[in-house]
Each structure stands twice: as C-alpha cells, then as structure tokens.
Design an enzyme around this catalytic site. Structure first.
Site, PDB file in Angstrom:
ATOM      1  N   HIS A 272       0.812  -1.222   0.000  1.00 30.54           N
ATOM      2  CA  HIS A 272       0.000   0.000   0.000  1.00 30.54           C
ATOM      3  C   HIS A 272       0.844   1.270   0.000  1.00 30.54           C
ATOM      4  O   HIS A 272       0.329   2.360  -0.229  1.00 30.54           O
ATOM      5  CB  HIS A 272      -0.927   0.005   1.225  1.00 30.54           C
ATOM      6  CG  HIS A 272      -2.018  -1.014   1.119  1.00 30.54           C
ATOM      7  ND1 HIS A 272      -3.317  -0.697   0.814  1.00 30.54           N
ATOM      8  CD2 HIS A 272      -1.988  -2.361   1.224  1.00 30.54           C
ATOM      9  CE1 HIS A 272      -4.041  -1.796   0.762  1.00 30.54           C
ATOM     10  NE2 HIS A 272      -3.260  -2.827   1.014  1.00 30.54           N
TER      11      HIS A 272
ATOM     12  N   ASP B 193       3.582   9.592  -0.853  1.00 30.21           N
ATOM     13  CA  ASP B 193       2.402   8.851  -0.400  1.00 30.21           C
ATOM     14  C   ASP B 193       2.123   7.747  -1.407  1.00 30.21           C
ATOM     15  O   ASP B 193       2.183   8.002  -2.617  1.00 30.21           O
ATOM     16  CB  ASP B 193       1.195   9.813  -0.354  1.00 30.21           C
ATOM     17  CG  ASP B 193       0.242   9.518   0.790  1.00 30.21           C
ATOM     18  OD1 ASP B 193       0.149   8.347   1.185  1.00 30.21           O
ATOM     19  OD2 ASP B 193      -0.413  10.467   1.280  1.00 30.21           O
TER      20      ASP B 193
HETATM   21  P1  ADQ Z   1      -2.787   6.258   4.936  1.00 26.71           P
HETATM   22  O1  ADQ Z   1      -1.395   6.753   5.034  1.00 26.71           O
HETATM   23  O2  ADQ Z   1      -3.486   6.053   6.214  1.00 26.71           O
HETATM   24  O3  ADQ Z   1      -2.891   4.911   4.073  1.00 26.71           O
HETATM   25  P2  ADQ Z   1      -4.827   7.614   3.154  1.00 26.71           P
HETATM   26  O4  ADQ Z   1      -4.744   6.930   1.845  1.00 26.71           O
HETATM   27  O5  ADQ Z   1      -5.015   9.064   3.041  1.00 26.71           O
HETATM   28  O6  ADQ Z   1      -3.536   7.417   4.055  1.00 26.71           O
HETATM   29  O7  ADQ Z   1      -6.018   6.984   3.958  1.00 26.71           O
HETATM   30  C1  ADQ Z   1      -6.489   7.529   5.143  1.00 26.71           C
HETATM   31  C2  ADQ Z   1      -7.921   7.066   5.399  1.00 26.71           C
HETATM   32  O8  ADQ Z   1      -8.239   7.389   6.747  1.00 26.71           O
HETATM   33  C3  ADQ Z   1      -8.926   7.789   4.518  1.00 26.71           C
HETATM   34  O9  ADQ Z   1      -9.909   6.880   4.087  1.00 26.71           O
HETATM   35  C4  ADQ Z   1      -9.527   8.861   5.440  1.00 26.71           C
HETATM   36  O10 ADQ Z   1     -10.888   9.144   5.201  1.00 26.71           O
HETATM   37  C5  ADQ Z   1      -9.376   8.233   6.795  1.00 26.71           C
HETATM   38  N1  ADQ Z   1      -9.146   9.277   7.801  1.00 26.71           N
HETATM   39  C6  ADQ Z   1      -8.221  10.250   7.772  1.00 26.71           C
HETATM   40  N2  ADQ Z   1      -8.320  11.040   8.845  1.00 26.71           N
HETATM   41  C7  ADQ Z   1      -9.326  10.558   9.578  1.00 26.71           C
HETATM   42  C8  ADQ Z   1      -9.922  10.933  10.826  1.00 26.71           C
HETATM   43  N3  ADQ Z   1      -9.492  11.990  11.547  1.00 26.71           N
HETATM   44  N4  ADQ Z   1     -10.944  10.192  11.276  1.00 26.71           N
HETATM   45  C9  ADQ Z   1     -11.388   9.129  10.580  1.00 26.71           C
HETATM   46  N5  ADQ Z   1     -10.869   8.723   9.407  1.00 26.71           N
HETATM   47  C10 ADQ Z   1      -9.843   9.423   8.921  1.00 26.71           C
HETATM   48  C11 ADQ Z   1      -1.972   4.007   3.421  1.00 26.71           C
HETATM   49  C12 ADQ Z   1      -0.983   4.661   2.455  1.00 26.71           C
HETATM   50  C13 ADQ Z   1      -1.730   5.486   1.424  1.00 26.71           C
HETATM   51  C14 ADQ Z   1      -2.733   4.591   0.688  1.00 26.71           C
HETATM   52  C15 ADQ Z   1      -3.595   3.820   1.671  1.00 26.71           C
HETATM   53  C16 ADQ Z   1      -4.455   2.772   0.966  1.00 26.71           C
HETATM   54  O11 ADQ Z   1      -0.069   5.477   3.169  1.00 26.71           O
HETATM   55  O12 ADQ Z   1      -0.832   6.064   0.495  1.00 26.71           O
HETATM   56  O13 ADQ Z   1      -3.585   5.404  -0.097  1.00 26.71           O
HETATM   57  O14 ADQ Z   1      -2.798   3.136   2.630  1.00 26.71           O
HETATM   58  O15 ADQ Z   1      -3.697   1.925   0.171  1.00 26.71           O
END
Ligand code: ADQ
Length: 480
Positions: A164, A373
């Site tokens: 991921h 990312d």
């Molecule tokens: P993350 O680094 O966690 O994931 P991201 O892809 O932005 O980053 O996903 C975060 C998720 O958490 C989103 O669905 C968002 O809605 C949720 N979220 C964020 N802040 C929140 C909050 N305060 N309360 C509740 N929910 C919240 C890792 C990798 C990414 C990749 C994903 C999926 O780092 O690059 O996109 O996995 O493969």
C-alpha cells in the site's frame, strides 16, 4: 483445523477490519469502515473467506469469530512485538525508508528478529487456514516475508501480495540490512502489486541488481523457476458509497452548521491527514502562515481547518512531529487569529465518515500535499464528495493519486513558493474551471473504484471473474 472448515480465499493483513466496541450488553465487534474491507468483503462472503490479522490490544488474541459472513482469525501481538515488529521495524525502519527517507530510518537487529517471528506467525496461520489450491492475498509492508514463508509450507496455493505504500528506488532500498530477505519474501508471491508503475519497476530492477534475475516486462523468473508478476494496481475508494454519504441530508445540515461555526468565511482550506511526517503538514502550515504574512490571504476571509488524525503515538518521530505541528499552529493563531476567530482550526481527533464528509463539503480548497504517499485516499474522497462539482484539489505530485487525478492543481510540496502560489490560484479559480476539473476526476473515480482495483488484482492472480464480479451493499453492521 478440519479440511471442511478451511477457506478457499484468505486475506492476511496486519490489522483485522474490525473495531472492538462496548455496548450495554458488553463487548462486541463492528466492521471498520476502511476501503480495503469494503472491496474484499463481497469476495470473502462469496467464497466463505477468512481474514487473518491482529485485533488490536496487547497479548493473547480472541478466539476466531465471524462477522457479516466473514471469518476472522485474530493473531496475537505481545508487548515486545508491538515495540519491535510494529513500532520498530515496520514503522521506524521500513516506513521512513520506503517514503524517500523523509526521516532517517533506524535499524536494530532485535527489531528484525521480531519482524521475522511475527511474519512466521502470520504465515503459519495462513498455511493452517487456506483450503487446498486456495488463494491467499497478503497486504502491506508489515508482512513482506509472508509470501515466501507460506510458499514453502504450501506450494499448492496461489499467493498475492499488495504493497500500500511506495516501493523505493534502489539507492534507498540497498540501505536495508535485510534487503535480500525482503526481496525473496516478496518473490514468494505469484503477483506482487504496487500503487504505481514506478514502484513495480523499482522492485523488478532490484531483482536484477541484487539477485541477478532477468525481469522481462512485468514478469520475472524467481530463483525456484516460478514466474512472478510485478505490476501496478492503483487502489481507490468505494466511490458510490462516498457519494451516498456526501449526498445525505444529515451531512448537508452538519456542513452548514460547521461553516457557520467557522464564521462563514469566503474560503475554507482543509487538510485531513494522519499525523505523519510524510504528509507535509508542517510545510502546508508554513505556506499558509507566509500567505497571511504577505497579506495575500487574511483572516477571517480565509481560514484553515487541519485534521491531524492521531497515529503511532509511541514512535519518537511522531511525538516530535506533533510538537512541531502544534507549535506552528499556536504561532499562526498567535500572530493572525483574533478572539474567537483562529486562523487555523486544528483537530487531533478521529471522525466518522459522515463528519469527514461534512468537512469535505465545506472545503473550498482541499490541500493534500504529502512529500511521498503510496496513493492518498483523502484526495479521492474529497473529489467524490463534491456532488456540486465545485471546489479545488491541491495535490502533491508525489502522491500516487496524482497519476489518477490529473486535473487537480498539482504541486511540488518541497517548493514553498510553488505551494503558496498554487494555494492562491486554487482559491481564486473560477467556478467553471473548478467544475471542469472536478467533473472529469469524478468520472474517473466512478470507473476506477476500489472494486475495480480488487478485481484487477485478483484477475491477475487467476481468481475467476465470477468470484470478483460482485456487487452488494457494504454498509458496516454491528454484530456480536
Ligand atoms: P494512509 O497513510 O493512512 O494509508 P490515506 O490513503 O489518506 O492514508 O487513507 C487515510 C484514510 O483514513 C482515509 O480513508 C480517510 O478518510 C481516513 N481518515 C483520515 N483522517 C481521519 C480521521 N481523523 N478520522 C477518521 N478517518 C480518517 C496508506 C498509504 C496510502 C494509501 C492507503 C491505501 O499510506 O498512500 O492510499 O494506505 O492503500
């Protein structure tokens, strides 16, 4: 385990897709709202599948249970393993190294030992759980040794692995003391999936450089003569369900209330990130501070809302980042806020999907500016939530999402002047231009949702189309 209760489809991930909740009747489990479980739940249901992972908490794991027709098989993690395997090798060695070494990766031999032991435990559990000739899909950087370990015990299985996060270029990867073990671990899979073609290329090149293999196109013959496919399968969101939440009347009235509470500013700039040094939060705050200092933006016309989700709070780099971000917020508010009207609204909390959707609805400018990312789902969620087609997404070139969301206002977040200027351009962009951009990105996300992602990967793994051509209502439910 008796043959009859083995699963033809097994997912192995560090975390189980459930949260423990307490009700009046005691403790129970609820499906967590993540994209991965949304994508895989229908396959798990259709195939009587099983998900292996840590249920959270320290020490002994709960007994296997089922929830929403999924079998869940909790794996224990003990206090020292949380420190060494999870916070150590996974999050203080691999995480920074794979993200361009934005922070210095630390290497400790006892972390590696724990990483191996825990990977062995997950592999053993998968070997016990998978039915003959079954399919096992291993997820993410915490479990890179599992494919090879599992292959040794169960050569009959088809094994997939999806990373991921980014996969680094050779110059960085070769720093890793256990680099050969990691490469060989991944090569145990039949399909190794990445977020971007560049990451797949980095991996294939390393198999040549470090193991002397001969990759051709997307394929490489492993040391045991098997063909391994390494390719990009960019992950996405459950677009329809994000749209459904964003369109609900309750979310709309919540959004209206929020905007009023912010003092009905002309422009709301929003950031939503895990509090992680890869996400570029500090740099974004600095850009906003300089725009206020230059007089290019002013409070209360423009306010910033920064949600910084609590994350990995025992890891030193994360503690330091929290101090820096909070100091910066305090400085901006001290210099540019007024009584009752802060310049930056900073929220170090978790939110429900509905609350996040309401924030997306009030964001005139969404700033997603990570230094690196794998994908970034927040950017995709913002776009899909903009049912009225207005709004502006400022997106880092270094997020995997930049390859999918080409009509975003893209920027190099290391270039502070460029970041300032793109924030201004996005905030001032005419609504017709916003509509053109958002509409085309929304169309893309409709065709490229998380189910499309899962189908693409599983088809490459040889899982028949029928098993992946699912459609079902995925609303998480509570169950005992
Ligand atoms: P993350 O680094 O966690 O994931 P991201 O892809 O932005 O980053 O996903 C975060 C998720 O958490 C989103 O669905 C968002 O809605 C949720 N979220 C964020 N802040 C929140 C909050 N305060 N309360 C509740 N929910 C919240 C890792 C990798 C990414 C990749 C994903 C999926 O780092 O690059 O996109 O996995 O493969």
């Amino acid at each position: 385990m008796p043959e009859s209760s083995k699963s033809p489809f097994v997912v192995v991930a560090n975390r189980l897709p459930v949260d423990r909740i307490t009700t009046a009747d005691g403790q129970t489990w609820r499906r967590s709202p993540g994209g991965l479980v949304t994508a895989l739940h229908p396959v798990l249901q259709a195939e009587a599948g099983c998900w292996i992972g840590w249920a959270g908490g320290e020490g002994e794991a709960p007994a296997p249970f089922s929830l929403d027709n999924m079998q869940l098989s909790p794996v224990p993690l003990y206090a020292d393993e949380l420190r060494n395997y999870y916070e150590g090798f996974s999050n203080a060695t691999l995480w920074p190294l794979y993200h361009d070494a934005v922070e210095q990766p630390a290497f400790h031999r006892h972390w590696w030992k724990s990483y191996e032991e825990v990977n062995r435990r997950f592999a053993d559990r998968a070997a016990e759980t998978a039915a003959p000739d079954g399919v096992v899909w291993v997820q993410d950087y915490q479990l890179q040794l599992v494919p090879a370990m599992l292959r040794k015990m169960r050569p009959d299985l088809r094994i997939g692995f999806f990373l991921h996060i980014p996969f680094p270029p050779a110059e960085l990867f070769v720093q890793l003391p256990k680099r050969l073990d990691i490469l060989r671990g991944l090569l145990g899979a039949d399909v190794v999936g990445f977020q971007s073609p560049g990451a797949a290329q980095n991996f294939l090149r390393l198999t040549r450089q470090l193991l002397g293999l001969k990759p051709r196109g997307h394929l490489v013959e492993a040391e045991d003569g098997r063909q391994v496919r390494a390719e990009a399968y960019p992950i996405s969101i459950d677009t329809v369900s994000v749209e459904r939440v964003a369109g609900s009347p309750a979310v709309h009235s919540h959004a209206e209330r929020l905007r009023k509470e912010l003092g009905n500013p002309k422009t709301v700039i929003l950031g939503v990130d895990r509090l992680d040094y890869t996400k570029g939060i500090e740099q974004r705050l600095k850009a906003f501070r300089e725009l206020l200092a230059d007089g290019e933006m002013s409070v209360p016309d423009t306010v910033m809302v920064q949600v910084a989700t609590p994350s990995r709070e025992r890891v030193e780099h994360y503690k330091a980042l929290r101090r820096t971000v909070e100091r910066e917020v305090g400085r901006i508010n001290g210099d540019y806020g007024r009584l009752g009207v802060p310049a930056v609204h900073y929220l170090h909390q978790s939110y429900s999907r509905e609350e996040l959707a309401a924030l997306y609805l009030i964001a005139d400018v969404m700033a997603v500016t990570p230094f690196r990312d794998g994908m970034n789902l927040v950017a995709k969620e913002y776009v899909a939530s903009r049912l009225s087609n207005d709004g502006a997404l400022v997106l880092s070139e270094f997020a995997g999402a930049a390859a999918d969301l080409k009509q975003a206002f893209q920027v190099n977040p290391h270039d502070l002047d460029a970041l300032k200027s793109v924030l201004l351009t996005a905030a001032a962009s005419p609504v017709e231009e916003q509509r053109r951009r958002i509409k085309s990105m929304r169309r893309y996300l409709r065709g490229h949702d998380v189910k499309h992602w899962a189908r693409g990967f599983l088809t490459a793994l040889g899982v028949p189309e029928t098993a992946t051509a699912y459609d079902s209502d995925n609303t998480p439910e509570t169950s005992t």
